[in-house]
Design an enzyme around this catalytic site. Structure first.
Site, PDB file in Angstrom:
ATOM      1  N   GLU A 105      14.438  43.406  23.338  1.00  0.00           N
ATOM      2  CA  GLU A 105      14.329  42.454  24.435  1.00  0.00           C
ATOM      3  C   GLU A 105      12.902  42.409  24.962  1.00  0.00           C
ATOM      4  O   GLU A 105      12.286  43.448  25.196  1.00  0.00           O
ATOM      5  CB  GLU A 105      15.282  42.855  25.572  1.00  0.00           C
ATOM      6  CG  GLU A 105      15.095  42.112  26.872  1.00  0.00           C
ATOM      7  CD  GLU A 105      15.163  40.596  26.719  1.00  0.00           C
ATOM      8  OE1 GLU A 105      14.247  39.913  27.210  1.00  0.00           O
ATOM      9  OE2 GLU A 105      16.128  40.092  26.097  1.00  0.00           O
ATOM     10  N   CYS A 115      18.796  34.028  31.129  1.00  0.00           N
ATOM     11  CA  CYS A 115      19.926  33.690  31.999  1.00  0.00           C
ATOM     12  C   CYS A 115      19.989  34.579  33.236  1.00  0.00           C
ATOM     13  O   CYS A 115      20.009  34.092  34.364  1.00  0.00           O
ATOM     14  CB  CYS A 115      21.231  33.776  31.214  1.00  0.00           C
ATOM     15  SG  CYS A 115      22.692  33.383  32.191  1.00  0.00           S
ATOM     16  N   GLY A 129      18.442  15.909  34.311  1.00  0.00           N
ATOM     17  CA  GLY A 129      19.552  16.644  33.715  1.00  0.00           C
ATOM     18  C   GLY A 129      20.036  17.748  34.643  1.00  0.00           C
ATOM     19  O   GLY A 129      19.706  17.772  35.833  1.00  0.00           O
ATOM     20  N   ALA A 148      11.424  19.533  34.011  1.00  0.00           N
ATOM     21  CA  ALA A 148      12.760  19.955  33.582  1.00  0.00           C
ATOM     22  C   ALA A 148      13.302  18.949  32.571  1.00  0.00           C
ATOM     23  O   ALA A 148      14.291  18.268  32.819  1.00  0.00           O
ATOM     24  CB  ALA A 148      13.678  20.071  34.789  1.00  0.00           C
ATOM     25  N   ASP A 176      21.582  29.620  21.937  1.00  0.00           N
ATOM     26  CA  ASP A 176      20.739  28.418  21.981  1.00  0.00           C
ATOM     27  C   ASP A 176      20.073  28.145  20.642  1.00  0.00           C
ATOM     28  O   ASP A 176      19.862  26.985  20.267  1.00  0.00           O
ATOM     29  CB  ASP A 176      19.641  28.576  23.045  1.00  0.00           C
ATOM     30  CG  ASP A 176      20.176  28.546  24.460  1.00  0.00           C
ATOM     31  OD1 ASP A 176      21.411  28.483  24.627  1.00  0.00           O
ATOM     32  OD2 ASP A 176      19.369  28.606  25.405  1.00  0.00           O
ATOM     33  N   HIS A 178      49.935  24.268  46.926  1.00  0.00           N
ATOM     34  CA  HIS A 178      49.602  23.159  47.830  1.00  0.00           C
ATOM     35  C   HIS A 178      49.226  23.714  49.201  1.00  0.00           C
ATOM     36  O   HIS A 178      49.884  24.621  49.700  1.00  0.00           O
ATOM     37  CB  HIS A 178      50.808  22.221  47.975  1.00  0.00           C
ATOM     38  CG  HIS A 178      50.598  21.163  49.005  1.00  0.00           C
ATOM     39  ND1 HIS A 178      49.844  20.034  48.767  1.00  0.00           N
ATOM     40  CD2 HIS A 178      51.059  21.052  50.280  1.00  0.00           C
ATOM     41  CE1 HIS A 178      49.847  19.270  49.846  1.00  0.00           C
ATOM     42  NE2 HIS A 178      50.584  19.860  50.792  1.00  0.00           N
TER      43      HIS A 178
END
Length: 626
Positions: free
Chosen positions: A186, A195, A334, A424, A467, A600
Site C-alpha cells: 500500500e 476510499c 457527476g 471532478a 476500479d 408503517h
C-alpha cells in the site's frame, strides 16, 4: 545438558520495544525455530524463534516488558553438542512483517535453480530494471508449486495484493482466512486506500455535517428557529480525521491478527513473479505465487489547467477543507462533484456547477435526478449544463474560467473569476502505473486490465479487481470481486462473478440511488417493461419529515412482472435501494414486494406502494385505469 541464555537477536533499528505475546513456559520442549515471544514496534510485529531445540528452563521476560538487541528472553537447557554448533537465526517477521524473509542462514533457497552470480544485481528501481540494464527478476521455480521465491526477494507471499482499498484489504484478509501467506502493498501510511483515507469515508463524514447545517437552516417550516451555525473548520476536520483514523487503525489491527504483512510503498511489477516496492528505506522486493492487483484509480485531469496552483483542487484537496471559498466552481456534474457541492454549499460557499452533458448524474434515470436538480437550482449560484471550461487561468485575484457551449448555436457564458475550482470530471484507472507489462499482463488503451469471470487476467496466476478492471468504479463492487479472486486462488474454482446488478448512490441532499435497468436503458435495449412511480408527497413519513420531494420508481418486466430496475431520490435513498437490489437478485416480482409487510410509517413503504401500483392493489392512491 547445558543451559544457554537466548537473547533478542539483531532485529534492525529497534530499541525498547514491548513483548506482546509469550508462547512458552518453563518445562516446555521446543523445536528449532519455534516461536518464543512476539515483539511489537510501531513498524512491525516480530516473532523471535528459538535458535535450537531444547527445554525452557526459565522465562526472563513477561508481557509488557520492553527489550532491545541482546536482552535475555529465556534460558534453554540444550544438549552439549547442540550448544557448541547452533547459532541464533534471524527473527521471523509477523503481522506487518510476518512472512518469511529469504535468509541464507536458514537455507531457505530450496530450489533446483542455482542462485544468480554476484554480478546479477537486484532491481534498482520500481520498474524492475537491474543496474546492468537487464531484468534479474525471473522466478526461481515455475508458478503453482508453492515455492516461487526469487533468490533475492525481501519477502515471499502465497498471495500478493497490490493496493489496500476496500477491494485490496478484503482480498488480503479473505486469502489469509483461507490459509494463505499474504503480503499487502500500500502506498499510503495507512490501510484503506483512496476510499478510506481521501474518498468515500471522509466525504460522508463532511456530508453528515452539511446535512446537520441545512436541517437547522430549514427548521423554520417546522416552527423551529436556530441561530446561524458557527462553523469551526478545525473542529470539523478533527471529526472527519477521527472517523478515518478509527477505521484505518481497525484495519491495521485486523491485518496483524491475520498475520498479513503490510509493506508501505509504491509497487510496480519487475517480472511475472516479482514486485518491486519503492519504500522510504529503498527498494524492497516481493516474490509471489499469485497476485491480486487492486491498484484502483486516480482523479482524471483536463490538459492545460494550472495544476501547480493550490486553488485548483481535486477531490482529495477539497476534502482537506483548508478554507471555505466565497465562490467555488465545480467542473463536473457527476456524483463526486455534486457531493462536494453539497458540502461547500452548506458551509457557505456560493457554488457554480458546470457540466458538459445536458443533465446532472447522467448515468441515473432523469426522473430521479430531477427533484435533486430542482432543490439545488434554488441553493447554488449557477448550474450550467451543456457547457465546458475551455480555459482556466491562475490570476492574483482568483481562477479565471473561460466557458464554451457544447451547442454551437448557443452563446457561451461570459468568463468569471472564482476563489477556488474543483475538478471532478471522473477517475481513470491505474493500470498503466504498475508496470503490468513486465508481468505480461494486458492493459487496454484506457488503463483498464481485462479479466474473466473469475477476475483472472491473461496471466493465469495474476488477478485484478476493483476500479482497475472497469466500470462501475465502486468500492462495494471491488469487495465482492476481491472475495471471489481470493477464493478462486484458494481452490474454490467453481466460483464465478454472477452479480445481477450493482447499486449506485449519490450522497447528495436529497440522495439519489439506482440499480438494475434505468428506463432510458430499457428503451434503448428494447426491453418490454411496466413502471410504477410513487411520489413521496403521499408518504406519511416523508411528509412528517418535511421532505416530500422524493420519488420511488420501479421497473418490472411486462411479461413476468419481475423487478428489472429501480431508482429512488429522497432522504436515505442510499439505504432504501438495498431492498430492490435483493428483490432483483432473488427474482422477486411485483406481487412478492406488495405482499411483503413493511413497517408503517416508513420510507421503505414507498417501495411497497410502487409494487402495489404495479400489482393493481394500491389503496393509498387511486388505482390506475387498466
Amino acid at each position: 545438558m547445558a543451559t544457554r541464555e537466548i537473547p533478542v537477536p539483531d532485529i534492525g533499528d529497534f530499541k525498547n520495544i514491548p513483548v506482546i505475546e509469550i508462547f512458552v513456559k518453563p518445562g516446555d520442549v521446543v523445536a528449532k525455530d519455534a516461536a518464543l515471544v512476539t515483539l511489537e514496534s510501531d513498524k512491525a510485529t516480530v516473532e523471535v524463534p528459538s535458535p535450537q531445540p531444547g527445554t525452557i528452563k526459565e522465562l526472563k521476560v513477561k508481557i509488557g516488558d520492553r527489550v532491545s538487541k541482546g536482552s535475555i528472553i529465556v534460558t534453554l537447557d540444550v544438549a552439549e553438542d547442540a550448544a557448541k554448533t547452533e547459532t541464533a537465526p534471524a527473527p521471523k517477521a509477523a503481522a506487518q512483517d510476518k512472512t518469511d524473509k529469504v535468509d541464507d542462514s536458514k537455507n531457505e533457497k530450496k530450489t533446483e535453480t542455482p542462485a544468480p552470480a554476484a554480478s546479477e544485481k537486484k532491481p534498482a528501481s520500481p520498474g524492475g530494471q537491474a543496474t546492468d540494464g537487464k531484468s534479474g527478476a525471473e522466478p526461481a521455480v515455475p508458478p503453482g508449486t508453492g515455492a516461487a521465491k526469487h533468490p533475492d526477494a525481501t519477502f515471499h507471499a502465497d498471495v500478493l495484493v497490490l493496493g489496500s482499498g476496500p477491494g485490496g484489504y478484503t482480498a488480503a484478509f479473505r486469502a489469509a482466512d483461507l490459509g494463505k501467506k499474504v503480503v499487502l502493498v500500500e502506498r499510503y501510511p495507512r490501510i484503506g486506500g483512496v476510499c478510506l483515507n481521501v474518498g468515500c469515508i471522509p466525504s460522508k463524514a463532511l456530508l453528515h455535517a452539511a446535512k446537520v447545517i441545512t436541517d437547522a437552516e430549514e427548521g423554520s417550516h417546522l416552527g423551529l428557529s436556530f441561530g446561524k451555525p458557527k462553523v469551526d473548520l478545525a473542529g470539523l476536520r478533527k471529526f472527519k480525521d477521527g472517523v478515518v483514523n478509527k477505521l484505518t487503525s481497525g484495519l491495521g489491527a485486523l491485518a496483524k491478527a491475520r498475520k498479513v504483512t503490510v509493506v508501505e510503498g509504491r509497487g510496480q511489477f519487475a517480472s511475472p513473479h516479482l514486485l518491486a516496492v519503492e519504500t522510504k528505506e529503498g527498494i524492497k522486493t516481493v516474490s509471489f505465487d499469485h497476485c491480486i492487483i487492486a491498484a484502483g484509480s486516480q482523479s482524471a485531469r483536463i490538459p492545460g489547467f494550472p495544476y501547480d496552483d493550490k486553488r485548483l483542487m481535486d477531490s482529495t484537496g477539497a476534502l482537506e477543507l483548508t478554507e471555505v471559498p466565497k465562490r467555488l466552481l465545480i467542473i463536473g456534474g457527476g456524483i463526486i462533484g455534486l457531493e462536494m457541492a453539497t458540502v461547500y454549499d452548506a458551509l457557505g460557499a456560493k457554488v457554480t456547477v458546470v457540466e458538459f452533458l445536458d443533465r446532472l448524474i447522467a448515468a441515473a434515470d432523469p426522473d430521479i435526478v430531477r427533484p435533486l436538480s430542482r432543490r439545488i437550482e434554488k441553493r447554488y449560484e449557477k448550474i450550467m449544463l451543456k457547457t465546458k471550461v475551455s480555459k482556466l487561468e491562475a490570476l492574483p485575484e482568483g481562477m479565471r474560467a473561460t466557458f464554451e457551449s457544447a451547442d454551437a448555436q448557443s452563446p457561451a457564458p461570459a468568463p468569471e473569476v472564482y476563489d477556488r475550482v474543483l475538478l471532478a470530471v471522473g477517475r481513470r484507472p491505474n493500470g498503466k502505473n504498475v508496470a503490468a507489462d513486465k508481468a505480461g499482463v494486458n492493459v487496454n488503451e484506457r488503463g483498464f486490465i481485462p479479466v474473466d469471470n473469475q477476475m483472472r487476467t491473461n496471466v493465469p496466476h495474476i488477478f485484478a479487481i476493483g476500479d482497475i478492471v472497469g466500470e462501475p468504479m465502486l468500492a462495494h463492487k471491488a469487495t465482492h470481486e476481491a472475495k471471489l479472486a481470493a477464493e478462486v486462488i484458494a481452490g474454490m474454482s467453481h466460483h464465478v462473478w454472477d452479480a445481477r446488478t450493482i447499486p449506485s448512490v449519490a450522497y447528495t441532499d436529497p440522495e439519489v440511488a439506482w440499480m438494475g435497468l434505468t428506463e432510458t436503458e430499457a428503451k434503448a435495449k428494447g426491453v418490454a417493461y411496466d413502471k410504477a412511480v410513487f411520489n413521496w408527497g403521499a408518504s406519511g413519513r416523508a411528509l412528517g419529515m418535511g421532505r416530500e420531494e422524493g420519488l420511488t420508481k420501479v421497473l418490472f418486466s411486462k411479461e413476468s412482472k419481475k423487478v428489472l430496475g429501480a431508482g429512488i431520490v429522497g432522504i436515505n435513498a442510499g439505504e432504501l435501494i438495498a431492498e430492490t437490489v435483493l428483490a432483483l437478485e432473488m427474482g422477486a416480482d411485483a406481487e412478492d414486494l406488495s405482499l411483503t409487510i413493511h413497517a408503517h410509517p416508513t420510507l421503505s413503504e414507498t417501495i411497497f406502494f410502487a409494487a402495489e401500483i404495479a400489482d393493481g392493489t394500491i389503496t393509498d392512491l387511486l388505482p390506475s385505469k387498466r
